[in-house]
Write an enzyme that holds these catalytic residues in place. Structure first.
Site, mmCIF file in Angstrom:
data_model
loop_
_atom_site.group_PDB
_atom_site.id
_atom_site.type_symbol
_atom_site.label_atom_id
_atom_site.label_comp_id
_atom_site.label_asym_id
_atom_site.label_seq_id
_atom_site.Cartn_x
_atom_site.Cartn_y
_atom_site.Cartn_z
ATOM 1 N NE ARG A 120 -3.615 -2.456 0.446
ATOM 2 C CZ ARG A 120 -3.238 -3.619 -0.107
ATOM 3 N NH1 ARG A 120 -2.218 -3.683 -0.931
ATOM 4 N NH2 ARG A 120 -3.919 -4.713 0.129
ATOM 5 C CB SER A 175 -8.595 -1.683 5.225
ATOM 6 O OG SER A 175 -9.171 -2.938 4.984
ATOM 7 C CD GLU A 216 -5.264 0.132 2.923
ATOM 8 O OE1 GLU A 216 -4.989 -0.791 3.721
ATOM 9 O OE2 GLU A 216 -5.917 -0.050 1.880
HETATM 10 C C1 FAD Z 1 -15.622 -0.873 0.149
HETATM 11 C C2 FAD Z 1 -14.166 -0.642 -0.094
HETATM 12 C C3 FAD Z 1 -13.303 -1.714 -0.227
HETATM 13 C C4 FAD Z 1 -11.942 -1.502 -0.463
HETATM 14 N N1 FAD Z 1 -11.130 -2.582 -0.609
HETATM 15 C C5 FAD Z 1 -9.823 -2.390 -0.874
HETATM 16 C C6 FAD Z 1 -8.945 -3.520 -1.058
HETATM 17 O O1 FAD Z 1 -9.347 -4.665 -1.000
HETATM 18 N N2 FAD Z 1 -7.645 -3.269 -1.300
HETATM 19 C C7 FAD Z 1 -7.148 -2.009 -1.386
HETATM 20 O O2 FAD Z 1 -5.942 -1.844 -1.633
HETATM 21 N N3 FAD Z 1 -7.943 -0.922 -1.206
HETATM 22 C C8 FAD Z 1 -9.266 -1.088 -0.960
HETATM 23 N N4 FAD Z 1 -10.075 -0.002 -0.781
HETATM 24 C C9 FAD Z 1 -9.500 1.360 -0.794
HETATM 25 C C10 FAD Z 1 -9.505 2.073 -2.156
HETATM 26 O O3 FAD Z 1 -10.592 1.607 -2.953
HETATM 27 C C11 FAD Z 1 -8.203 1.870 -2.915
HETATM 28 O O4 FAD Z 1 -7.106 2.399 -2.211
HETATM 29 C C12 FAD Z 1 -8.266 2.517 -4.313
HETATM 30 O O5 FAD Z 1 -7.184 2.096 -5.088
HETATM 31 C C13 FAD Z 1 -8.277 4.049 -4.245
HETATM 32 O O6 FAD Z 1 -8.559 4.538 -5.549
HETATM 33 P P1 FAD Z 1 -9.266 5.942 -5.747
HETATM 34 O O7 FAD Z 1 -9.314 6.221 -7.189
HETATM 35 O O8 FAD Z 1 -10.574 5.979 -5.032
HETATM 36 O O9 FAD Z 1 -8.220 6.884 -5.022
HETATM 37 P P2 FAD Z 1 -8.533 8.171 -4.132
HETATM 38 O O10 FAD Z 1 -9.197 7.747 -2.868
HETATM 39 O O11 FAD Z 1 -9.210 9.196 -4.952
HETATM 40 O O12 FAD Z 1 -7.045 8.623 -3.780
HETATM 41 C C14 FAD Z 1 -6.244 7.817 -2.923
HETATM 42 C C15 FAD Z 1 -4.817 8.362 -2.934
HETATM 43 O O13 FAD Z 1 -4.262 8.196 -4.222
HETATM 44 C C16 FAD Z 1 -3.857 9.452 -4.775
HETATM 45 N N5 FAD Z 1 -4.200 9.434 -6.197
HETATM 46 C C17 FAD Z 1 -5.419 9.209 -6.756
HETATM 47 N N6 FAD Z 1 -5.314 9.269 -8.085
HETATM 48 C C18 FAD Z 1 -4.028 9.544 -8.381
HETATM 49 C C19 FAD Z 1 -3.298 9.730 -9.603
HETATM 50 N N7 FAD Z 1 -3.899 9.649 -10.782
HETATM 51 N N8 FAD Z 1 -1.977 9.977 -9.543
HETATM 52 C C20 FAD Z 1 -1.345 10.057 -8.328
HETATM 53 N N9 FAD Z 1 -1.983 9.916 -7.145
HETATM 54 C C21 FAD Z 1 -3.302 9.660 -7.174
HETATM 55 C C22 FAD Z 1 -4.679 10.485 -4.024
HETATM 56 O O14 FAD Z 1 -4.033 11.744 -4.035
HETATM 57 C C23 FAD Z 1 -4.756 9.864 -2.641
HETATM 58 O O15 FAD Z 1 -3.556 10.115 -1.925
HETATM 59 C C24 FAD Z 1 -11.445 -0.195 -0.547
HETATM 60 C C25 FAD Z 1 -12.319 0.908 -0.415
HETATM 61 C C26 FAD Z 1 -13.661 0.675 -0.202
HETATM 62 C C27 FAD Z 1 -14.591 1.860 -0.080
#
Ligand code: FAD
Length: 326
Positions: free
Chosen positions: A189, A248, A318
Site C-alpha cells: 500500500r 480498510s 491506510e
Molecule cells: C468498500 C471498499 C473496499 C476496499 N477494498 C480495498 C482492497 O481490498 N484493497 C485495497 O488496496 N484498497 C481497498 N479499498 C481502498 C480504495 O478503494 C483503494 O485504495 C483505491 O485504489 C483508491 O482509488 P481511488 O481512485 O478511489 O483513489 P482516491 O481515494 O481518490 O485517492 C487515494 C490516494 O491516491 C492518490 N491518487 C489518486 N489518483 C491519483 C493519480 N492519478 N496519480 C497520483 N496519485 C493519485 C490520491 O491523491 C490519494 O492520496 C477499498 C475501499 C472501499 C470503499
C-alpha cells in the site's frame, strides 16, 4: 457522483475544455460522503486538456489528484488549492496489439492500457473479456487505476504493481512521461519514486499517474468472470457495503490483522458522532449519516490509541487524510 446543490456553478478556464468547480463539496467526491470543500476542482475533458489546464496553474498552487475518493478523507475545514478529478475523465481502456520486448512472442500474454480515471473493477472485467487472467482481484477495489497505482491497491494475495509494465505520468508543467516500474519503490500500500527519480522530480515538478500498461497472462476468461462473481460475493458477506466507508482504515501490521486487534479492544460498533466502527468489519468506519470528517478522524485516532495501549502496536493508516480542521 452527486454534486451538492449549493455548490457554485461550473466555470470555464480560457484555453481548456474541462469543468472547473469553485468551492466543490468533497463529500460528493469521496466514498465516506463526508468532509469540507475544495477551493477548486477540475475535471479534464481528456489528457491533452489536463496538460493544458496544469500549464495555467500558478507555480505555488497546491495540486491534489483524486480518483473515486475511496481511500480519502477531506477534513471539514476544506482543502486549499486545486483538486484534479480523474474518474470518468481519463477513461480510455484498450487491448494493446504491440508486443512487450518480445516477451509475448508465443502469445502467452496480453497488454492492457488503461487511463487513470478508469474504475479498477472495469479493468478486471475488460481483462476477462479478452481472455486475460490475473486482474480479477481489482473487481473488488472500488477506486480508479490512478488510485490503485498510487496506493499499490491489492487483495487476496495480489497487488496492482505486480502487473504494471509501464506507467504514464503528467507533471505540473503539463508534460507527459512514460516510466518503468524500476523507477519506483513499491511496497505494501505504498509507492514512491526511487531516489534518482525523486531527485529529478524535486528539481523540476511533481508528477501524477495518468495511465498504465498492465501485462496479464492469457487464460480462461469464463473462469475469470466466475472468480470475479465469487470474489464480490465474499466482499458483500464480509464488508459493510450498505453504508459509506473507505475500506480498510489501517494497514495490517506484519503477521497480524488490524481488524482482529481493533475487535479485541472491544471497539466494534463504537461511535463518535455519526461515525461508527463497523459491526461487520472492525477495520472499517462507516458513516451512519451526516458524520463530520472530525468524527471519522477522531474515531481513527481512538482506534489507534486503544490498539497501541492494549497490544503495543502502532497501527499505520491506510486511508489518506487531506485538508484543514475547522
Ligand atoms: C468498500 C471498499 C473496499 C476496499 N477494498 C480495498 C482492497 O481490498 N484493497 C485495497 O488496496 N484498497 C481497498 N479499498 C481502498 C480504495 O478503494 C483503494 O485504495 C483505491 O485504489 C483508491 O482509488 P481511488 O481512485 O478511489 O483513489 P482516491 O481515494 O481518490 O485517492 C487515494 C490516494 O491516491 C492518490 N491518487 C489518486 N489518483 C491519483 C493519480 N492519478 N496519480 C497520483 N496519485 C493519485 C490520491 O491523491 C490519494 O492520496 C477499498 C475501499 C472501499 C470503499
Amino acid at each position: 457522483m452527486i454534486i451538492a446543490e449549493y455548490m457554485d456553478p461550473p466555470a470555464k478556464v480560457p484555453g481548456t475544455q474541462g469543468k472547473l468547480l469553485l468551492n466543490a463539496d468533497m463529500s460528493g467526491y469521496t466514498s465516506w460522503r463526508a468532509g469540507g470543500t475544495a477551493d477548486r476542482l477540475y475535471t479534464p475533458a481528456d489528457l491533452a486538456d489536463l496538460c493544458a489546464f496544469l500549464k495555467t496553474l500558478e507555480k505555488n498552487e497546491p495540486v491534489h489528484f483524486i480518483g473515486l475518493g475511496s481511500n480519502l478523507l477531506v477534513r471539514d475545514g476544506g482543502l486549499r488549492g486545486t483538486v484534479i478529478h480523474l474518474h470518468g475523465a481519463l477513461r480510455r481502456i484498450d487491448l494493446e496489439q504491440r508486443r512487450q520486448n518480445g516477451s509475448d512472442a508465443a502469445g502467452q500474454f496480453g497488454v492492457i492500457f488503461a487511463e487513470a480515471g478508469v474504475a479498477s473493477p472495469k479493468v478486471a472485467r475488460f481483462a476477462a473479456t479478452q481472455n486475460l487472467v490475473g486482474a480479477e482481484f481489482l473487481a473488488g477495489i472500488p477506486g480508479t487505476v490512478g488510485g490503485a497505482l498510487a496506493m499499490n491497491a491489492g487483495c487476496y494475495g495480489h497487488e496492482t504493481w505486480e502487473y504494471v509494465s509501464q506507467v504514464l505520468t503528467v507533471n505540473r508543467c503539463g508534460e507527459v512521461n512514460r516510466r518503468s516500474p524500476k523507477e519506483y519503490r513499491v511496497s505494501y500500500r505504498h509507492v514512491e519514486p526511487d531516489v534518482e527519480l525523486g531527485n529529478r522530480l524535486a528539481a523540476t515538478c511533481n508528477e501524477w499517474f495518468v495511465g498504465a500498461w498492465f501485462i496479464f497472462p492469457r487464460g480462461d476468461g469464463a473462469q475469470a468472470r466466475l472468480d470475479i462473481k465469487h470474489l464480490l460475493e465474499k466482499r458483500i458477506a464480509s464488508q459493510p457495503l450498505n453504508l459509506p466507508n473507505a475500506g480498510s482504515v489501517f494497514r495490517n501490521p506484519p503477521g497480524d490483522f488490524a481488524a482482529r486487534l481493533i475487535e479485541a479492544c472491544g471497539m466494534k460498533g463504537e461511535k463518535l458522532g455519526n461515525a461508527q466502527v463497523s459491526e461487520k468489519h472492525a477495520n472499517f468506519i462507516v458513516n451512519l449519516g451526516g458524520a463530520k470528517a472530525s468524527d471519522i478522524e477522531g474515531l481513527i485516532d481512538k482506534m489507534q490509541a486503544r490498539v497501541e495501549e492494549k497490544f503495543g502496536i502502532k497501527l499505520q493508516r491506510e486511508v489518506r487524510i487531506l485538508g484543514e480542521q475547522l
